[in-house]
Design a protein around this motif. Structure first.
Motif, short mmCIF file in Angstrom:
data_model
loop_
_atom_site.label_atom_id
_atom_site.label_comp_id
_atom_site.label_asym_id
_atom_site.label_seq_id
_atom_site.Cartn_x
_atom_site.Cartn_y
_atom_site.Cartn_z
N THR A 172 -2.92 2.53 61.88
CA THR A 172 -3.44 3.27 63.03
C THR A 172 -4.24 4.43 62.47
N GLN A 231 -9.30 6.61 67.36
CA GLN A 231 -10.34 5.59 67.19
C GLN A 231 -11.27 6.01 66.06
N THR A 243 -9.18 -1.15 65.47
CA THR A 243 -10.53 -0.67 65.18
C THR A 243 -10.97 -1.23 63.83
N PHE A 285 -14.02 -1.03 68.22
CA PHE A 285 -12.86 -1.88 68.49
C PHE A 285 -13.19 -3.34 68.21
#
Length: 342
Positions: free
Chosen positions: A233, A200, A210, A204
């Protein structure tokens, strides 16, 4: 004569790197002003070997007569003070996310889309892209010129310096605490960062991505090509400086590994270091303090008709922030887009 330059957020990690980079690259400066919040006023920062800057208060600073301001104070501060500087006739180069996707604000990596700079006069603000976006589009640009990028799947491994000095301090304190079994609770990150990876970066969004992952997608399209699809990611890793990315690219047409290697060798700002042997690649630790984006681990992706995969790393404080901002200022000067004082 040189320019009157202000560095906003001068006491932060990126601000200090900007001041260092201006000196190293001998940008034509006749006066440089270090600006920060009230709690940093009076601190001193070296500029080159012989000059010491005393930090002044941003809130009280009048930008009239300042030619260029390089901002890295955080988005909320830029939202207030960048338009104020721009209205005073100062050209703002902003490192925050505040203006990146606004119409009329160029989002620029000088080696990739320098033509976008000519639109800066509409707002007097130019945005520096996100650090992870900068290194990826720099590596993609010469390949896109050969075969057009259709889709990118990228996983990032981002150092804690991307979250600021306090985040670097937290990694250090947690690492030290691990050996005495006195782990403090996390403050800068949602979970322990020492000896860990956190999938993360930023908040979000409704679709599960994110905001950092969203930035990589929309910024790539604005800089390189609006038709490119990106799925990212983004992971925070226990590294102090240097971002790494594993990039899988699907092209619209054929492209060979040999063509990709030749394109990277010819691309300013990119260094190809790739031998298929133990250690024949570059890591984040080796990129720290360097200006280049390093590309390694090139191979064909046989899961799609026209695909390549590669690994790229860069110093996120330099090319990912400070260096790119200074290169934008250099490009403005070189192209005669700034009025140099008499």
């Amino acid at each position: 004569m040189g320019y009157r330059v202000a560095v906003v957020g001068a006491t932060g990690a990126v601000g200090r790197e900007i001041i260092k980079t201006l000196a190293e690259r001998e940008f034509p400066v006749r006066e440089i002003i270090a600006l920060a919040s009230g709690r940093s006023v009076g601190q001193q920062i070296s500029f080159g070997e012989d000059t010491v800057l005393t930090v002044k208060a941003l809130d009280a600073f009048d930008f009239k007569g300042t030619d260029i301001a390089l901002f890295s104070p955080g988005a909320a501060v830029s939202a207030v003070h960048a338009p104020r500087a721009a209205a005073a006739g100062c050209v703002v180069i902003d490192n925050t996310s505040q203006f990146r996707m606004e119409p009329g604000v160029p989002l620029v990596v000088p080696e990739v889309n320098p033509q976008a700079l000519r639109a800066f006069a509409r707002r007097n603000i130019i945005s520096n892209p996100n650090c992870s976006t900068i290194q990826m589009v720099l590596a993609l640009k010469p390949l896109h010129d050969i075969a057009r990028v259709k889709r990118v799947v990228v996983s990032t491994y981002q150092s804690v310096s991307g979250a600021g000095k306090e985040a670097m301090d937290e990694l250090w304190s947690q690492t030290r605490a691990m050996f005495v079994n006195e782990m403090p609770p996390p403050e800068q990150f949602p979970k322990q960062i020492a000896f860990n990876c956190i999938p993360q970066i930023d908040v979000f969004m409704d679709d599960g991505a994110t905001k950092e992952e969203w930035k990589m997608a929309v910024e790539t399209r604005k800089i390189l090509d609006p038709d490119i699809q990106v799925i990212a990611t983004c992971v925070r890793v226990p590294v102090f400086i240097g971002h790494a990315e594993a990039v899988h690219v699907e092209f619209e047409g054929p492209i060979t590994e040999a063509e990709a290697r030749a394109a990277w060798r010819a691309m300013p700002g990119v260094t190809l270091l790739d031998t298929r042997e133990d250690g024949g690649y570059t890591t984040p630790a080796e990129s720290a303090g360097e200006d280049s984006v390093y590309v390694s681990r090139l191979r064909r992706d046989r899961t799609v008709p026209h695909g390549l995969a590669f690994w790229c790393v860069a110093d996120n404080l330099r090319k990912g922030a400070a260096l790119n901002a200074v290169q934008i200022a250099e490009a403005l000067d070189r192209e005669g887009l700034l009025k140099r004082p008499a």
